[in-house]
Design an enzyme around this catalytic site. Structure first.
Site, PDB file in Angstrom:
ATOM      1  N   HIS A 106      44.547  35.559  42.441  1.00 38.96           N
ATOM      2  CA  HIS A 106      44.577  36.901  41.850  1.00 38.96           C
ATOM      3  C   HIS A 106      45.807  37.666  42.341  1.00 38.96           C
ATOM      4  O   HIS A 106      46.520  38.293  41.548  1.00 38.96           O
ATOM      5  CB  HIS A 106      43.298  37.648  42.229  1.00 38.96           C
ATOM      6  N   GLU A 107      46.061  37.617  43.640  1.00 35.98           N
ATOM      7  CA  GLU A 107      47.204  38.347  44.196  1.00 35.98           C
ATOM      8  C   GLU A 107      48.535  37.757  43.723  1.00 35.98           C
ATOM      9  O   GLU A 107      49.486  38.497  43.449  1.00 35.98           O
ATOM     10  CB  GLU A 107      47.130  38.345  45.730  1.00 35.98           C
TER      11      GLU A 107
END
Length: 286
Positions: A131-132
């Site tokens: 996600h990051e």
């Protein structure tokens, strides 16, 4: 593409709001100054936002020898994402969370707290870091930094407008258009509008990063499980004296909102509702 177009429009709206306040406070001259100020802010955010955030949270860069699992996960994910490997940091805090920062994929960093490393499994950390890295790949880290800075300046100028109303104005549009009532309205409405625009940008980018992150790690269920654990972990987190605490100005950067709040604060969410994010992720198939 749709999310990026929406983000561009919202950033333009923030800049326009800043210019409008400059017009109210100083007429045409104030409008020009505000516009130049917006350019300077964007330039500063581009070059220095990552350094400021990492220093704010006392993040420590770690080597593969110091955090082998963390580096192993990042190594695998960047190969799938097709981006350069970012620097890896750890934040000494029991708060279970993570964030990414940097102006582009070539100058990026991912940071995880000690709390999240203790809470999540290996596969769940894959989902979180994917996600990051999606934020890094899509340059959301730069967009969110600029949005937060512009919103902060709008709020500051709105405060000046409040004082201008008290002391009779600064010689801008208030003298011939809206008067003191216009300044008061600006002082009240502008910061709320700026916050709502910033939050709209943040929420739209979170959904996009969830989808992109799930695609990178190929395990949407792992990210969904991680989000549920992080939502519970942050709501029950009890700060230790030595912990680095989350700041409201940078809360939007984390994968889940690190700040607690009641009904009023929930209206100004920096993140989408976690249940909805989890629902979307569990509906994905690869």
């Amino acid at each position: 593409m749709k999310n990026m177009l929406k983000t561009t429009v919202l950033l333009a709206a923030l800049t326009g709001l800043l210019v409008l306040i400059g017009d109210y406070l100083g007429g045409t001259g104030g409008m020009i100054i505000a516009f130049m100020f917006a350019i300077i802010i964007n330039f500063g955010s581009y070059w220095y936002s990552d350094k400021i955030v990492l220093k704010m949270y006392r993040a420590k860069e770690v080597s593969p020898a110091e955090a082998p699992n963390l580096h192993r996960i990042v190594d695998g994910l960047v190969m799938r994402a097709g981006i350069p490997k970012p620097k890896v940091y750890i934040v000494e805090s029991g708060m279970p969370n993570a964030f990414a920062t940097g102006r582009n994929p070539q100058h990026a960093a991912v940071a995880a707290t000690t709390g999240i490393l203790e809470l999540l499994s290996y596969e769940e950390m894959e989902g979180v870091l994917a996600h990051e890295l999606a934020h890094v790949k899509n340059r959301d880290t730069l967009i969110s930094a600029i949005a937060a800075t512009l919103a902060g300046v709008v709020t500051m100028l709105a405060s000046w407008a409040q004082w201008a109303a008290i002391f009779g104005g600064f010689g801008g549009r208030d003298d011939d258009d809206g008067g003191i009532i216009g300044l008061i309205a600006m002082a009240i409405v502008a910061p709320i509008a700026a916050s709502l625009i910033q939050l709209a940008i943040s929420r739209s980018r979170e959904y996009a990063a969830d989808a992109e992150g799930a695609s990178i790690c190929r395990k949407p269920w792992a990210l969904a499980d991680a989000l549920e654990k992080l939502e519970y972990g942050n709501s029950h987190y009890r700060p230790r004296i030595s912990d680095v605490q989350a700041k409201e100005s940078s809360a939007h950067m984390f994968i889940v909102n690190p700040l607690k709040g009641g009904a009023i604060q929930s209206l100004f969410r920096t993140h989408p509702v976690t249940d909805e994010r989890v629902k979307r992720l569990r509906a994905m198939r690869f």
